[in-house]
Scaffold this motif. Structure first.
Motif: not given
Length: 481
Positions: A258-269
């Motif tokens: 959840p604390d990773s960002n993928i393509a600029g999108i935070n996974v938790h968010s």
């Protein structure tokens, strides 16, 4: 009829560093943050003044490197590492990465995240041409293609090989003088670049590994790109312009931290927004919202916040139970579930509960969790799934190869609800998932691969095409007759 618990598993995680005096140890820490991506094997290759050395083994990272002498052996200022979950190949030592190839003109280490859809055809072609394979992994194919290339430089040979392999791949290679990262033309799997304060460059499957290693995010590797890192810095080149974003939606739903960002999108968010969308699509009167630990907690909090229903900790996961619990009898298997997950009687007893989960694969786990909650006194259990029904297999690095493994491919939502014992069941819509994740690429589904849910595969399936089409005609019954 009873079935073994089936959960989703992703193939692996990769990490590399160039230009750090204790490269192998930093790689260990980076891989530790990626352990969720693979728990069956791990390995590290270190580069000391142009000499590559490797250690690898079965099990968790801490088990493979429990002896400090392994780290002492892996001296050097550069390293690449890998944590593995086996999908299409056997879990033998020869299949544990990184691979280390010894040639007359040098050494090359190779690690891979993903799955090649034309691997069988390429392997057959290479073997007929005299190639000898040392593993059953599709990863090895790339190196044989590189060696057979007639191009002049290593990078030119690599580019040619990358245009031959098809499917999902995030590659990390290292030779005596450079480290190279490469991503497939659709960007199915995440791959990111960072830099530490001492100037060392880091490559990782997820941005959470950058944080752990103390590296600052530079950029994501984009579809069709290779990133070349050496003592002079880094440069980005393309091996193809035939690209289109199709990031695996399950990275956001389930796999990534959840604390990773993928393509600029935070996974938790993203997960929280999908939970919010789920609350809008499927409201129900209840006393509390609970999430199934751990990947569903973000979606559950989003559901609670939007619905105005209190979020409670109604399920507790035992973090110290072994990752696999397989017992010979049904009674012992059910006891294993109880060891992993407990319902909090003091919270759920006499209450109407909304149970939010990220997905349902075979339904066995959902059924047992609903049973746990009702045995703990829950008055009603309403199941809400923060993704659409999983109806189609994956050919891009997730261990779902047939529709026979997926309950939603063979049964209606009402049939599934009745079988798992829920008072109601609702899945998030496809658009609810797309909007919740929030990508905005000029590509189908805003840049997501949604094939698990609707069968719309963004690439040709090559070696899997015939078996896949045949599976569409078959029906398998999972549920108790």
């Amino acid at each position: 009829m009873s079935y073994e618990v089936k959960s989703l598993n992703e193939e692996c995680g990769i990490f590399g560093i160039w230009g750090h005096p204790d490269a192998a140890r930093v790689t260990y820490f980076g891989l530790h943050s990626l352990q969720h991506r693979g728990q069956e094997g791990a390995g590290i290759v270190a580069n000391e003044d142009g000499t590559l050395r490797r250690h690898r083994g079965h099990g968790l990272l801490a088990e493979v490197f429990q002896d400090e002498t392994y780290m002492e052996m892996l001296a050097g200022s550069s390293a690449i590492g890998h944590v593995r979950y086996s999908t299409s190949s056997k879990n033998t030592l020869n299949n544990i990465q990184p691979f280390l190839f010894e040639f007359h003109d040098g050494q090359v280490a190779l690690a891979h995240n993903g799955n090649l859809t034309n691997a069988k055809s390429l392997r057959r072609m290479l073997e007929e041409d005299g190639t000898i394979f040392h593993s059953t992994s599709d990863t090895e194919i790339l190196m044989h293609l590189i060696r057979k290339s007639t191009k002049e430089t290593f990078i030119e040979k690599l580019k040619e090989a990358l245009n031959v392999v098809k499917g999902a791949f995030a590659y990390l290679l290292m030779n005596e003088t450079q480290m190279v990262a490469a991503l497939d033309p659709n960007g199915f799997r995440p791959l990111t670049i960072g830099q530490m304060t001492n100037g060392a460059y880091v490559v990782a499957s997820e941005t959470c590994a950058l944080e752990v290693s103390g590296a600052k995010f530079i950029c994501d590797v984009k579809p069709g790109e290779i990133v070349i890192i050496d003592d002079n810095g880094y440069r980005i080149e393309r091996y193809t312009d035939d690209v289109q974003y199709a990031i695996c939606s399950m990275e956001y739903v389930y796999f990534a931290r959840p604390d990773s960002n993928i393509a600029g999108i935070n996974v938790h968010s993203a997960r929280k927004k999908t939970g919010s969308n789920l609350a809008k699509e499927a409201p129900v009167e209840a006393d509390m919202v609970i999430g199934v630990p751990n990947s569903s907690l973000s979606a559950a909090s989003g559901y609670a916040e939007t619905s105005g229903i209190p979020y409670e900790m109604g399920l507790v996961k035992n973090q110290y139970v072994a990752r696999t619990f397989i017992q010979p009898t049904q009674e012992l298997r059910e006891q294993g579930v109880r060891m992993k997950l407990s319902a909090v009687r003091g919270v759920v007893e006499g209450k109407k509960v909304i149970m939010v989960d990220d997905s349902i694969v075979r339904g066995t786990t959902s059924k047992r969790i609903v049973q746990l909650l009702k045995e703990a006194g829950a008055k009603e259990v309403h199941v809400r799934i923060a993704s659409p029904p999983l109806k189609y297999p994956s050919f891009y690095g997730i261990d779902i190869q047939t529709r026979n493994e997926l309950i939603a491919a063979n049964h209606t939502v009402e049939e599934i609800r009745e079988w798992i014992g829920a008072d109601s069941l609702y899945y998030l819509s496809e658009q609810g998932l797309i909007d919740g994740i929030g990508l905005d690429f000029d590509a189908p589904y805003s840049g997501l691969c949604m094939a698990h849910f609707n069968g719309d595969y963004p690439t040709k399936l090559y070696d899997y095409e015939e078996s896949y089409l045949k599976s569409l005609e078959e029906t398998t019954f999972f549920l108790d007759e």
